[in-house]
Design an enzyme around this catalytic site. Structure first.
Site, PDB file in Angstrom:
ATOM      1  N   SER A  85       0.797  -1.226   0.000  1.00  0.00           N
ATOM      2  CA  SER A  85       0.000   0.000   0.000  1.00  0.00           C
ATOM      3  C   SER A  85       0.829   1.275   0.000  1.00  0.00           C
ATOM      4  O   SER A  85       0.357   2.313  -0.431  1.00  0.00           O
ATOM      5  CB  SER A  85      -0.954  -0.001   1.191  1.00  0.00           C
ATOM      6  OG  SER A  85      -0.248  -0.157   2.395  1.00  0.00           O
TER       7      SER A  85
ATOM      8  N   HIS B  21      -5.481  -2.773  -3.027  1.00  0.00           N
ATOM      9  CA  HIS B  21      -5.137  -1.821  -4.086  1.00  0.00           C
ATOM     10  C   HIS B  21      -5.115  -2.446  -5.476  1.00  0.00           C
ATOM     11  O   HIS B  21      -4.831  -1.761  -6.457  1.00  0.00           O
ATOM     12  CB  HIS B  21      -3.785  -1.164  -3.788  1.00  0.00           C
ATOM     13  CG  HIS B  21      -3.798  -0.409  -2.497  1.00  0.00           C
ATOM     14  ND1 HIS B  21      -4.245   0.886  -2.394  1.00  0.00           N
ATOM     15  CD2 HIS B  21      -3.482  -0.796  -1.241  1.00  0.00           C
ATOM     16  CE1 HIS B  21      -4.174   1.274  -1.129  1.00  0.00           C
ATOM     17  NE2 HIS B  21      -3.717   0.270  -0.408  1.00  0.00           N
TER      18      HIS B  21
ATOM     19  N   LYS C 264     -11.822   1.712  -2.055  1.00  0.00           N
ATOM     20  CA  LYS C 264     -10.749   2.287  -2.871  1.00  0.00           C
ATOM     21  C   LYS C 264     -11.207   2.332  -4.330  1.00  0.00           C
ATOM     22  O   LYS C 264     -12.055   3.138  -4.653  1.00  0.00           O
ATOM     23  CB  LYS C 264      -9.462   1.502  -2.619  1.00  0.00           C
ATOM     24  CG  LYS C 264      -8.974   1.829  -1.198  1.00  0.00           C
ATOM     25  CD  LYS C 264      -7.853   1.007  -0.668  1.00  0.00           C
ATOM     26  CE  LYS C 264      -7.500   1.511   0.739  1.00  0.00           C
ATOM     27  NZ  LYS C 264      -6.803   0.525   1.560  1.00  0.00           N
TER      28      LYS C 264
HETATM   29  C1  PLP Z   1      -6.758   0.398   3.023  1.00  0.00           C
HETATM   30  C2  PLP Z   1      -6.234  -0.958   3.283  1.00  0.00           C
HETATM   31  C3  PLP Z   1      -6.902  -1.839   4.127  1.00  0.00           C
HETATM   32  C4  PLP Z   1      -8.080  -1.424   4.954  1.00  0.00           C
HETATM   33  O1  PLP Z   1      -9.227  -1.349   4.200  1.00  0.00           O
HETATM   34  P1  PLP Z   1     -10.404  -0.409   4.713  1.00  0.00           P
HETATM   35  O2  PLP Z   1     -11.586  -0.866   3.961  1.00  0.00           O
HETATM   36  O3  PLP Z   1      -9.992   0.982   4.400  1.00  0.00           O
HETATM   37  O4  PLP Z   1     -10.526  -0.640   6.198  1.00  0.00           O
HETATM   38  C5  PLP Z   1      -6.430  -3.120   4.232  1.00  0.00           C
HETATM   39  N1  PLP Z   1      -5.323  -3.517   3.582  1.00  0.00           N
HETATM   40  C6  PLP Z   1      -4.627  -2.681   2.791  1.00  0.00           C
HETATM   41  C7  PLP Z   1      -3.414  -3.184   2.093  1.00  0.00           C
HETATM   42  C8  PLP Z   1      -5.060  -1.375   2.626  1.00  0.00           C
HETATM   43  O5  PLP Z   1      -4.356  -0.537   1.888  1.00  0.00           O
END
Ligand code: PLP
Length: 396
Positions: free
Chosen positions: A176, A204, A235
């Protein structure tokens, strides 16, 4: 008592105190912060769906059908037709037998990992895994073997040494804060060889990678019963929530055992209705991914020879490594002065000494907007060079 003032003062001294900026517009290339429009490269809304009219309309339709609150957890009376349809659509989209919808990625991780392993079991975790995976592993009480980022030799060594009867390898699919990919085919080979289960967090990659945005497994053209796939929906999907997909028995077990699924209110059904619309757009509008790749290439060409290094990444996550916390913050502030918003990511989110500007590209950006960021960074780099040269000249 706890001395909060001194704790906060320490954060301030080390350039680690975080401040929220209040946004008064939807996510998009431009967001308004304190009355000023900022060209934003912050959001994970990679496909530009967070403010899409069809999703807004779907959410409104969902609210009209189901109301706002879901009333209870999925296992009591909170599981609606929309949730059910969404889970089936997600499973078929990623090519897995079954999926479960969670309220967020963090909640999915905290529920899933402790449902899979416990005391006496072993978890193997990449050093740069997301915080939610790290916390979930701790919560599980399994033994943790943390391997250096992407270090398959260390992973294999640790797997070979392990006497645990249940082994779980956990990895971000797209890291991330770096944008690089996990070597999933090799991870799967090791999981086969040492009889381990593989959990991939594709927060992602979902919507971005693979054919029609099906994610990391499609990107590598893999299919395996040893894999549990986690995608997040706040996302690229532009809405909210997350899901876990896998074999029917594995997902049924997670439904029975994941405490964050069992003891937490289901997300509002209106989100599931919006997500069904989002899935449709993810699958049918390939142009968004094509454009994303073009913009990423354009940015990388533009920033190729700066004093700060762009991490090797082919995904929309393009980190410019600055190193020092304060220098990174100064750069972030200087960009804001120019009406450009790029987040400064500092420890503990990233390792010490690797503070960075995390540039996120979205299909909603235009080539001209990417050029504006490139030009601003190039002019700041020129100024920084002058400062460095003056310091060098005045040094004894
Ligand atoms: C953003 C993210 C999460 C968390 O997801 P949310 O739905 O925002 O709680 C989990 N793993 C990774 C790699 C992320 O980037």
């Amino acid at each position: 008592m706890i001395n909060f003032e001194s704790q906060l003062a320490r954060l301030e001294r080390e350039g680690l105190r975080r401040h929220r900026r209040v946004v008064s517009t939807p996510q998009g290339p431009f967001t308004t912060v304190a009355g000023k429009a900022q060209l934003s490269f912050c959001s994970n809304d990679y496909l530009g769906l967070a403010n899409h009219p069809a999703l807004i309309e779907a959410a409104q339709r969902g609210a009209a059908t189901y109301g706002v609150g879901s009333g209870a957890s999925h296992l009591v009376c909170g599981h609606s037709t929309a949730h059910e349809e969404l889970e089936q659509a997600l499973a078929s989209f990623v090519g897995m037998p079954r999926a479960l919808y969670f309220t967020s990625g963090y909640m999915a991780a905290l529920g899933v990992i402790p449902a899979l392993v416990g005391r006496g079991d072993a978890v193997f975790s990449d050093a740069l895994n997301h915080a939610c995976l790290i916390d979930a592993i701790r919560l599980s009480r399994a033994d943790v073997h943390r391997y250096a980022h992407l270090d398959l030799r260390q992973l294999e060594h640790d797997l070979a040494q392990s006497k645990a009867s249940r082994k779980l390898v956990v990895s971000d699919a797209v890291f991330s804060m770096d944008g690089d990919l996990a070597p999933v085919p090799q991870l799967l080979v090791l999981c086969e060889r040492y009889d381990a289960l593989l959990l991939l967090d594709d927060a992602h990659g979902f919507g971005v990678l693979g054919s029609a945005g099906r994610g990391i497994l499609s990107h590598f053209e893999l299919r395996s019963a040893r894999t549990l796939y986690m995608g997040t929906l706040g996302k690229a999907a532009g809405v909210f929530g997350a899901f876990i997909a896998g074999e029917a028995a594995a997902t049924e077990w997670i439904l029975q055992a994941a405490r964050t699924y069992m003891f937490s209110t289901a997300a509002p059904s209106l989100l599931a209705v919006a997500l069904l619309e989002s899935l449709h757009l993810i699958e049918s509008e390939d142009w968004r991914r094509v454009r994303l790749r073009e913009l990423v290439d354009r940015l990388r060409r533009g920033l190729a020879d700066l004093p700060w290094q762009l991490s090797p990444s082919g995904t929309p996550i393009q980190p410019l490594i600055v190193g020092d916390n304060r220098e990174c913050l100064a750069l972030h502030e200087a960009l804001l002065q120019r009406g450009i918003w790029v987040p400064a990511i500092r420890p503990p989110t990233v390792p010490k000494g690797t503070a960075r500007l995390r540039i996120s590209i979205s299909a909603a950006h235009s080539p001209e907007q990417v050029d504006r960021l490139v030009d601003a960074l190039r002019s700041l780099a020129a100024q920084a060079n002058v400062v460095h040269e003056q310091r060098a000249l005045s040094a004894p």
